[in-house]
Design a protein around this motif. Structure first.
Motif, PDB file in Angstrom:
ATOM      1  N   GLY A  70       0.822  -1.199   0.000  1.00  0.00           N
ATOM      2  CA  GLY A  70       0.000   0.000   0.000  1.00  0.00           C
ATOM      3  C   GLY A  70       0.848   1.237   0.000  1.00  0.00           C
ATOM      4  N   SER A  71       0.263   2.337  -0.427  1.00  0.00           N
ATOM      5  CA  SER A  71       0.956   3.624  -0.451  1.00  0.00           C
ATOM      6  C   SER A  71       0.435   4.514   0.653  1.00  0.00           C
ATOM      7  CB  SER A  71       0.746   4.288  -1.826  1.00  0.00           C
ATOM      8  OG  SER A  71      -0.648   4.468  -2.059  1.00  0.00           O
ATOM      9  N   GLY A  72       1.201   5.575   0.940  1.00  0.00           N
ATOM     10  CA  GLY A  72       0.789   6.516   1.971  1.00  0.00           C
ATOM     11  C   GLY A  72       0.860   5.955   3.367  1.00  0.00           C
ATOM     12  N   ILE A  73       1.720   4.989   3.567  1.00  0.00           N
ATOM     13  CA  ILE A  73       1.853   4.366   4.891  1.00  0.00           C
ATOM     14  C   ILE A  73       2.940   5.074   5.692  1.00  0.00           C
ATOM     15  CG2 ILE A  73       2.480   2.241   6.106  1.00  0.00           C
ATOM     16  CD1 ILE A  73       1.375   0.687   3.730  1.00  0.00           C
ATOM     17  N   ASP A  74       2.635   5.378   6.928  1.00  0.00           N
ATOM     18  CA  ASP A  74       3.615   6.005   7.819  1.00  0.00           C
ATOM     19  C   ASP A  74       4.498   4.905   8.408  1.00  0.00           C
ATOM     20  OD1 ASP A  74       5.071   7.447   9.612  1.00  0.00           O
ATOM     21  OD2 ASP A  74       3.365   8.434  10.580  1.00  0.00           O
ATOM     22  N   ARG A  75       5.488   4.486   7.640  1.00  0.00           N
ATOM     23  CA  ARG A  75       6.342   3.382   8.080  1.00  0.00           C
ATOM     24  C   ARG A  75       7.212   3.768   9.275  1.00  0.00           C
ATOM     25  NH1 ARG A  75       5.998  -0.616   4.373  1.00  0.00           N
ATOM     26  NH2 ARG A  75       5.114  -0.042   2.346  1.00  0.00           N
ATOM     27  N   GLY A  76       7.553   5.054   9.378  1.00  0.00           N
ATOM     28  CA  GLY A  76       8.340   5.499  10.524  1.00  0.00           C
ATOM     29  C   GLY A  76       7.600   5.273  11.826  1.00  0.00           C
ATOM     30  N   ALA A  77       6.298   5.572  11.843  1.00  0.00           N
ATOM     31  CA  ALA A  77       5.498   5.356  13.049  1.00  0.00           C
ATOM     32  C   ALA A  77       5.409   3.879  13.384  1.00  0.00           C
ATOM     33  CB  ALA A  77       4.099   5.944  12.854  1.00  0.00           C
ATOM     34  N   LEU A  78       5.269   3.035  12.358  1.00  0.00           N
ATOM     35  CA  LEU A  78       5.187   1.599  12.597  1.00  0.00           C
ATOM     36  C   LEU A  78       6.509   1.043  13.127  1.00  0.00           C
ATOM     37  CD1 LEU A  78       3.164   0.440   9.460  1.00  0.00           C
ATOM     38  CD2 LEU A  78       2.335   0.716  11.796  1.00  0.00           C
ATOM     39  N   ARG A  79       7.620   1.492  12.537  1.00  0.00           N
ATOM     40  CA  ARG A  79       8.929   1.028  13.011  1.00  0.00           C
ATOM     41  C   ARG A  79       9.165   1.452  14.459  1.00  0.00           C
ATOM     42  NH1 ARG A  79      10.707   2.094   7.603  1.00  0.00           N
ATOM     43  NH2 ARG A  79      11.187   4.254   8.191  1.00  0.00           N
ATOM     44  N   LEU A  80       8.785   2.693  14.766  1.00  0.00           N
ATOM     45  CA  LEU A  80       8.972   3.184  16.136  1.00  0.00           C
ATOM     46  C   LEU A  80       8.155   2.355  17.131  1.00  0.00           C
ATOM     47  CD1 LEU A  80      10.246   5.350  17.970  1.00  0.00           C
ATOM     48  CD2 LEU A  80       8.196   6.750  17.574  1.00  0.00           C
ATOM     49  N   ALA A  81       6.892   2.109  16.780  1.00  0.00           N
ATOM     50  CA  ALA A  81       6.035   1.329  17.668  1.00  0.00           C
ATOM     51  C   ALA A  81       6.585  -0.082  17.848  1.00  0.00           C
ATOM     52  CB  ALA A  81       4.620   1.287  17.124  1.00  0.00           C
ATOM     53  N   ALA A  82       6.985  -0.725  16.751  1.00  0.00           N
ATOM     54  CA  ALA A  82       7.504  -2.102  16.833  1.00  0.00           C
ATOM     55  C   ALA A  82       8.788  -2.161  17.645  1.00  0.00           C
ATOM     56  CB  ALA A  82       7.729  -2.649  15.424  1.00  0.00           C
ATOM     57  N   THR A  83       9.614  -1.131  17.542  1.00  0.00           N
ATOM     58  CA  THR A  83      10.858  -1.099  18.311  1.00  0.00           C
ATOM     59  C   THR A  83      10.585  -1.108  19.799  1.00  0.00           C
ATOM     60  OG1 THR A  83      12.049   0.068  16.549  1.00  0.00           O
ATOM     61  CG2 THR A  83      12.945   0.228  18.782  1.00  0.00           C
ATOM     62  N   PHE A  84       9.635  -0.296  20.249  1.00  0.00           N
ATOM     63  CA  PHE A  84       9.306  -0.221  21.672  1.00  0.00           C
ATOM     64  C   PHE A  84       8.513  -1.431  22.141  1.00  0.00           C
ATOM     65  CE2 PHE A  84      10.191   4.348  21.192  1.00  0.00           C
ATOM     66  CZ  PHE A  84      10.915   4.578  22.354  1.00  0.00           C
ATOM     67  N   GLN A  85       7.855  -2.113  21.226  1.00  0.00           N
ATOM     68  CA  GLN A  85       6.916  -3.180  21.588  1.00  0.00           C
ATOM     69  C   GLN A  85       7.442  -4.575  21.271  1.00  0.00           C
ATOM     70  OE1 GLN A  85       3.126  -0.206  20.712  1.00  0.00           O
ATOM     71  NE2 GLN A  85       3.362  -2.038  19.481  1.00  0.00           N
TER      72      GLN A  85
ATOM     73  N   GLY B 268      -5.919  -8.922  17.668  1.00  0.00           N
ATOM     74  CA  GLY B 268      -5.503  -7.597  17.220  1.00  0.00           C
ATOM     75  C   GLY B 268      -4.053  -7.287  17.484  1.00  0.00           C
ATOM     76  N   VAL B 269      -3.219  -8.285  17.762  1.00  0.00           N
ATOM     77  CA  VAL B 269      -1.795  -8.080  18.053  1.00  0.00           C
ATOM     78  C   VAL B 269      -0.974  -8.984  17.143  1.00  0.00           C
ATOM     79  CG1 VAL B 269       0.018  -8.130  19.808  1.00  0.00           C
ATOM     80  CG2 VAL B 269      -2.317  -7.516  20.447  1.00  0.00           C
ATOM     81  N   TYR B 270       0.010  -8.398  16.465  1.00  0.00           N
ATOM     82  CA  TYR B 270       0.773  -9.141  15.463  1.00  0.00           C
ATOM     83  C   TYR B 270       2.278  -9.007  15.701  1.00  0.00           C
ATOM     84  CZ  TYR B 270      -3.806  -8.474  13.412  1.00  0.00           C
ATOM     85  OH  TYR B 270      -5.162  -8.438  13.232  1.00  0.00           O
ATOM     86  N   LEU B 271       2.970 -10.130  15.578  1.00  0.00           N
ATOM     87  CA  LEU B 271       4.422 -10.143  15.668  1.00  0.00           C
ATOM     88  C   LEU B 271       4.986  -9.949  14.265  1.00  0.00           C
ATOM     89  CD1 LEU B 271       7.005 -10.626  17.362  1.00  0.00           C
ATOM     90  CD2 LEU B 271       6.754 -13.056  16.849  1.00  0.00           C
ATOM     91  N   THR B 272       5.712  -8.868  14.075  1.00  0.00           N
ATOM     92  CA  THR B 272       6.238  -8.551  12.741  1.00  0.00           C
ATOM     93  C   THR B 272       7.598  -9.181  12.484  1.00  0.00           C
ATOM     94  OG1 THR B 272       7.312  -6.520  13.509  1.00  0.00           O
ATOM     95  CG2 THR B 272       5.004  -6.357  12.819  1.00  0.00           C
ATOM     96  N   GLU B 273       8.107  -9.910  13.483  1.00  0.00           N
ATOM     97  CA  GLU B 273       9.396 -10.589  13.352  1.00  0.00           C
ATOM     98  C   GLU B 273       9.216 -12.058  13.712  1.00  0.00           C
ATOM     99  OE1 GLU B 273      12.294  -8.542  15.727  1.00  0.00           O
ATOM    100  OE2 GLU B 273      11.424  -6.585  15.263  1.00  0.00           O
ATOM    101  N   PRO B 274       8.619 -12.844  12.810  1.00  0.00           N
ATOM    102  CA  PRO B 274       8.373 -14.264  13.115  1.00  0.00           C
ATOM    103  C   PRO B 274       9.643 -14.966  13.613  1.00  0.00           C
ATOM    104  CG  PRO B 274       7.306 -13.665  11.066  1.00  0.00           C
ATOM    105  CD  PRO B 274       8.168 -12.481  11.461  1.00  0.00           C
ATOM    106  N   GLY B 275       9.469 -15.769  14.640  1.00  0.00           N
ATOM    107  CA  GLY B 275      10.605 -16.467  15.232  1.00  0.00           C
ATOM    108  C   GLY B 275      11.114 -15.791  16.491  1.00  0.00           C
ATOM    109  N   ARG B 276      10.743 -14.543  16.687  1.00  0.00           N
ATOM    110  CA  ARG B 276      11.154 -13.852  17.904  1.00  0.00           C
ATOM    111  C   ARG B 276      10.305 -14.372  19.061  1.00  0.00           C
ATOM    112  NH1 ARG B 276      11.988  -7.301  18.646  1.00  0.00           N
ATOM    113  NH2 ARG B 276      12.562  -7.348  20.856  1.00  0.00           N
ATOM    114  N   THR B 277      10.946 -14.804  20.114  1.00  0.00           N
ATOM    115  CA  THR B 277      10.244 -15.381  21.256  1.00  0.00           C
ATOM    116  C   THR B 277      10.764 -14.763  22.551  1.00  0.00           C
ATOM    117  OG1 THR B 277      11.851 -17.189  21.420  1.00  0.00           O
ATOM    118  CG2 THR B 277       9.884 -17.567  20.066  1.00  0.00           C
TER     119      THR B 277
END
Length: 339
Positions: free
Chosen positions: A5-20, A54-63
């Motif tokens: 998709g276009s128009g995605i705020d990937r910076g916000a997603l990366r920031l959230a995933a980093t903290f979470q 409603g919760v997704y792991l974006t790095e499969p294999g991370r435990t």
């Protein structure tokens, strides 16, 4: 992490995933411009893994336990650390936090390495936890919850007291001992939290022991020995703070003259001072050379099992010639008399 998709705020997603810990919520994805269909496709393709509703792991294999704990928290309201900061304003309170030994595990406190997941939520809310996860409702939410760490958890001082109140009196002393020995939290913060918890289970005992720890003394434990062990069970009256015959410079807590028995009451929480332990052992050996027997009683002995302690002291005295009668105290089922 990928999403079409276009128009995605990937910076916000990366920031959230980093903290979470590599996790994202459905709400965060939609707010960043990721469509619901794109989320479903990421899961179907195996790029993401659904860990909770409603919760997704974006790095499969991370435990790891932190990933599991973070997923449980994000599933409660779909809110993560980056969602609490709005513009330049202050952080808002999280909707959920780790509680008890789960919080202790998150803080890395000893004794909680295998603690099960347990969450806390504000008392007067309708928030519910994920299925299968124990949830506690607590007061004074803003004071008791740490805002700076994720998964969110109660503050260190609150965590120590929550753990201390959740088990037996012996457990309470053990948690307090670890807090003092390992310096898990500043003593003043522990005192401040304790003063705000008027109805804390084992509160009176914790206050006594904490006061002794702060003063680096054990007067309260010594008083407990006289009040709860010696006097109500009919033991002989010991001489208090009797001068040591070993060196003449130190004193014994309880010296039973005529029976050559000395009972030292050690209120230090867990013998945290190694030098003091060595000194005490040396003094005991010196005293033994004079024909006196020395035994030590600790906080648990005088505060948790005083009747059993009385029975043991009586056995020492009888071995040295005491012919008195031990009596049961007013505690229900006092085991002092034994079989």
């Amino acid at each position: 992490m990928t999403a079409s998709g276009s128009g995605i705020d990937r910076g916000a997603l990366r920031l959230a995933a980093t903290f979470q810990h590599g996790l994202l919520t459905r709400g965060q994805c939609l707010a960043a411009g990721v469509t619901y269909e794109s989320v479903r496709h990421a899961v179907r393709s195996g790029r993401w893994v659904r860990l909770a509703s409603g919760v997704y792991l974006t790095e499969p294999g991370r435990t790891g336990w932190e990933v599991t704990a973070a997923a449980a928290q994000l599933a409660v309201r779909g809110v993560g650390p980056t969602d609490l900061q709005r513009g330049d304003g202050p952080l808002t309170s999280p909707p959920v936090a780790l509680f008890g030994t789960a919080a202790a595990r998150a803080w890395g406190m000893p004794g909680a390495e295998r603690a099960p997941l347990q969450l806390a939520v504000p008392r007067h809310t309708g928030i519910r936890g994920p299925a299968g996860v124990r949830v506690r409702r607590i007061d004074d939410w803003d004071r008791r919850v740490d805002l700076t760490s994720f998964p969110w958890r109660t503050t260190k001082a609150s965590t120590v007291l929550d753990c201390a109140a959740d088990g037996s009196a012996d457990d309470a002393l053990a948690w307090l001992a670890r807090a003092v020995q390992k310096r898990l939290t500043p003593m003043e913060l522990l005192e401040r939290e304790l003063s705000a918890r008027e109805r804390l289970r084992h509160g009176a005992l914790i206050r006594e022991a904490l006061a002794d720890a702060k003063a680096d003394a054990h007067s309260a434990a010594e008083l407990r020995y006289v009040r709860d062990v010696e006097r109500p069970h009919g033991l002989p009256v010991a001489k208090r703070q009797a001068p040591s015959t070993a060196n003449g410079r130190s004193a014994h807590d309880n010296c039973y003259d005529g029976f050559d028995v000395v009972i030292e009451v050690d209120g230090r929480l867990g013998h945290e001072d190694w030098d003091a332990r060595v000194k005490d052992g040396r003094r005991d050996r010196q005293l033994g050379a004079t024909g006196r027997w020395t035994s030590r009683a600790f906080w648990s002995d005088v505060a948790v099992t005083p009747c059993q302690t009385a029975r043991e002291v009586a056995a020492l005295l009888r071995a040295k010639g005491w012919t008195g009668a031990l009596r049961a105290c007013r505690r229900p089922g006092c085991p002092a008399l034994g079989d």
